[in-house]
Design an enzyme around this catalytic site. Structure first.
Site, mmCIF file in Angstrom:
data_model
loop_
_atom_site.group_PDB
_atom_site.id
_atom_site.type_symbol
_atom_site.label_atom_id
_atom_site.label_comp_id
_atom_site.label_asym_id
_atom_site.label_seq_id
_atom_site.Cartn_x
_atom_site.Cartn_y
_atom_site.Cartn_z
ATOM 1 C CE LYS A 1 35.510 36.622 44.604
ATOM 2 N NZ LYS A 1 35.831 35.155 45.524
ATOM 3 N NE ARG B 1 44.912 29.949 44.825
ATOM 4 C CZ ARG B 1 44.538 28.961 45.885
ATOM 5 N NH1 ARG B 1 44.670 27.570 45.676
ATOM 6 N NH2 ARG B 1 43.556 29.424 46.567
HETATM 7 N N1 BES Z 1 40.161 37.312 46.595
HETATM 8 C C1 BES Z 1 39.277 36.276 46.932
HETATM 9 C C2 BES Z 1 39.629 35.769 48.608
HETATM 10 C C3 BES Z 1 38.679 36.538 49.432
HETATM 11 C C4 BES Z 1 37.823 36.297 49.982
HETATM 12 C C5 BES Z 1 39.562 37.781 49.977
HETATM 13 C C6 BES Z 1 36.911 37.000 50.996
HETATM 14 C C7 BES Z 1 38.670 38.559 50.878
HETATM 15 C C8 BES Z 1 37.444 38.087 51.435
HETATM 16 C C9 BES Z 1 40.230 35.089 46.394
HETATM 17 O O1 BES Z 1 40.576 35.454 45.033
HETATM 18 C C10 BES Z 1 39.426 33.937 46.214
HETATM 19 O O2 BES Z 1 38.246 34.231 45.467
HETATM 20 N N2 BES Z 1 39.625 32.656 46.789
HETATM 21 C C11 BES Z 1 38.721 31.552 46.705
HETATM 22 C C12 BES Z 1 39.845 30.382 46.431
HETATM 23 C C13 BES Z 1 38.930 29.182 46.397
HETATM 24 C C14 BES Z 1 38.206 29.240 44.654
HETATM 25 C C15 BES Z 1 40.120 28.095 46.238
HETATM 26 C C16 BES Z 1 38.168 31.516 48.097
HETATM 27 O O3 BES Z 1 38.513 31.848 49.048
HETATM 28 O O4 BES Z 1 36.842 31.098 48.054
HETATM 29 ZN ZN ZN Z 2 39.118 34.929 43.402
#
Ligand code: BES
Ligand code: ZN
Ligand code: ZN
Length: 507
Positions: free
Chosen positions: A279, A353
């Site tokens: 990230k 997931r």
């Molecule tokens: N933990 C995050 C989702 C999240 C984002 C929770 C903001 C709370 C606030 C999750 O594991 C994630 O990173 N999801 C990605 C998925 C993508 C890579 C398909 C996302 O939402 O960007």
């Molecule tokens: Zn994630």
């Protein structure tokens, strides 16, 4: 620290407090039991600010003629003919708003007048819930917050109800105090920095719950045992971090024999850096909250002994950290989940997931009546529904309706979203059964309906068992005061909804 809550049948003006709270329906009528002088005094203010009891409005007034209390708060409950649930939510918000005001002036005690309502027990419970939720602070790491909480926190709340309603009111109040304890634990766990909230800390919490609850047992899997159990997708996510991963399986068995069993599954990523698909700095700022699903499950379990639902409840948490390193899982790796399905990892940041795939597979092996998962799963869900509403998906109409009812009763909002057949192709693999991110096109910087394809991915692991998924990425925490009962930080979302849902199985 709890507010000291009492229920009595004293006349509202006889009960002494810093703030007198009076709920008003949208017909603007003040209760007949209020003394004439006070009603006249309030009438002046109400006309001046045009307060008519509209749902969700409230005012906080100093120096009201006829009032012994230094402040009076009026809370709009909306239309008299609306549901009790709707009135309860207005009550939660109004009392929470009053608590915020009262704290500013260091007013320590509240009295709520419920003499003139038909459902004082339920409204009293909502009032206490709103007050306790709004009075919460996470003070552990701040001298300033500790001091502030010492000088500002509300100490006493009393509700006055007609004598005939006193017993049912007291029962409702003790139930709500239990719920609040569960929410506070969930908030505390989520608010802790990731360095202090490692998987082993969640394990210790599960053990502590087991130790104080005769009807709850905890089974913990370490890395080796998780391997033997076939939790391979989970272990792949855990591989990049030096902290040890654990799977937590809690079981609550009710006193009376029960044929029904439900599984509560919580996403337990104690920190989500994204892994090798790392990230941005900003993107991982809040990622200590990625175990909020697990916290909701633990918060719920921590009060089950007192809530006494008449159903076997399983809690499942796969707890680990998602980190990049030389041992981390990679984009392109193909994993085999607990149910045998293969998954090509396209993005290591879609890790939740993967861990849930194994937990859901394990849950449905037990053939329960229902599986409910709570997960801070996608940023896309926050974009779709914002900070106060969870995404809701399900495979069984009855179960979905039960959850919707629990949502309305608890005030924890959730909105059902679809799983269109044609999107199934978006998560099919080319060299594997599934891929962990959708191949849908981009809309601006974001992938189309990422919250939906994530839900559909989870469904692949639920077989024929009735299943509901709650994406709580939005409502798990908050930075702004959109809801007056949620101070900044973790909200404990899910605990109130889950306890309400479990109640529907009887007590
Ligand atoms: N933990 C995050 C989702 C999240 C984002 C929770 C903001 C709370 C606030 C999750 O594991 C994630 O990173 N999801 C990605 C998925 C993508 C890579 C398909 C996302 O939402 O960007
Ligand atoms: Zn994630
Ligand atoms: Zn995550």
């Amino acid at each position: 620290m709890h507010i000291q809550v009492t229920a009595s049948s004293l006349k509202p003006t006889a009960a002494t407090a810093d703030v007198l709270i009076i709920p008003v329906y949208s017909d603007g009528q003040l209760g007949k039991t209020l003394p004439e002088a006070l009603r006249r005094g309030l009438g002046v203010h109400m006309r001046r600010v045009e307060f008519t009891g509209v749902w969700g409005t409230s005012i906080f007034l100093p120096f009201v003629k006829g009032s012994k209390a230094p402040f009076v708060a009026l809370i709009g409950l909306g239309d008299r003919s609306h549901s009790v649930e709707r009135h309860q939510e207005a009550m939660r918000r109004g009392v929470a708003q009053t608590v915020r005001e009262a704290r500013k002036y260091e007013m320590r005690s509240l009295v709520v007048n419920l003499y003139d309502n038909d459902t004082p027990g339920q409204l009293a419970a909502a009032a206490v819930e709103g007050a306790e939720l709004a009075n919460y602070r996470f003070t552990e790491y701040s001298t300033k917050l500790k001091k502030e909480q010492a000088s500002q926190s509300i100490k006493k709340l009393s509700v006055v109800v007609p004598t005939a309603k006193l017993l049912e009111t007291r029962a409702a109040l003790s139930a709500v105090e239990n719920v609040i304890d569960g929410v506070a634990l969930a908030r505390d766990l989520v608010n802790q920095p990731a360095d202090a909230m490692r998987p082993e800390v969640l394990v210790a919490q599960a053990r502590a719950i087991e130790a104080k609850s005769p009807h709850i047992k905890a089974r913990i899997y370490d890395r080796r045992e998780a391997e033997l159990a076939g939790f391979n997708a989970f272990l792949a996510v855990a591989r990049g971090s030096e902290v040890e991963p654990y799977v937590i399986h809690l079981t609550y068995t009710p006193k009376a024999d029960s044929d029904s069993a439900v599984f509560l599954v919580g996403k337990g990523i104690t920190f989500d850096s994204g892994g090798l698909s790392i990230k941005t700095g900003e993107g991982m700022e809040d990622m200590k909250i990625d175990m909020a699903g697990a916290a909701a499950v633990l918060g719920t379990f921590s009060v089950l002994e007192k809530a006494k639902p008449n159903v076997t409840v399983h809690g499942l948490i796969a707890a680990c950290e998602n980190m990049p390193s030389g041992t981390a899982y990679r984009p392109g790796d193909v994993l085999t989940a607990k149910n045998g399905k293969t998954i090509e990892v396209l993005n290591t940041d879609a890790e939740g997931r993967l861990t849930l795939a194994d937990m859901l597979s394990f849950a449905v092996e037990h053939k329960p009546q229902a599986v409910i998962d709570l997960a801070t799963l996608t940023g896309a869900c926050v974009i779709a529904l914002g900070e106060t509403v969870a995404g809701l998906w399900g495979t069984d109409e009855n179960l979905v309706n039960q959850i919707k009812m629990a949502s309305a009763q608890s005030g924890e909002q959730a909105c059902q979203l679809p799983m269109p057949e044609e999107y199934e192709s978006l998560i099919q693999g080319s060299i594997s059964d599934l891929i962990n991110t959708s191949t849908a096109g981009k809309v601006g910087p974001a992938t189309m309906a990422g919250e939906i394809t994530a839900a559909m991915f989870l469904r692949e692991f639920t077989g024929n068992t009735p299943w509901v998924h709650l994406d709580i990425a939005g409502p798990a925490h908050t930075m702004r005061p959109l809801l007056p009962y949620n101070p900044p930080g973790a909200t404990g979302y899910g605990v109130r909804l889950l306890l309400e849902f479990l109640k529907s199985y009887g007590q």
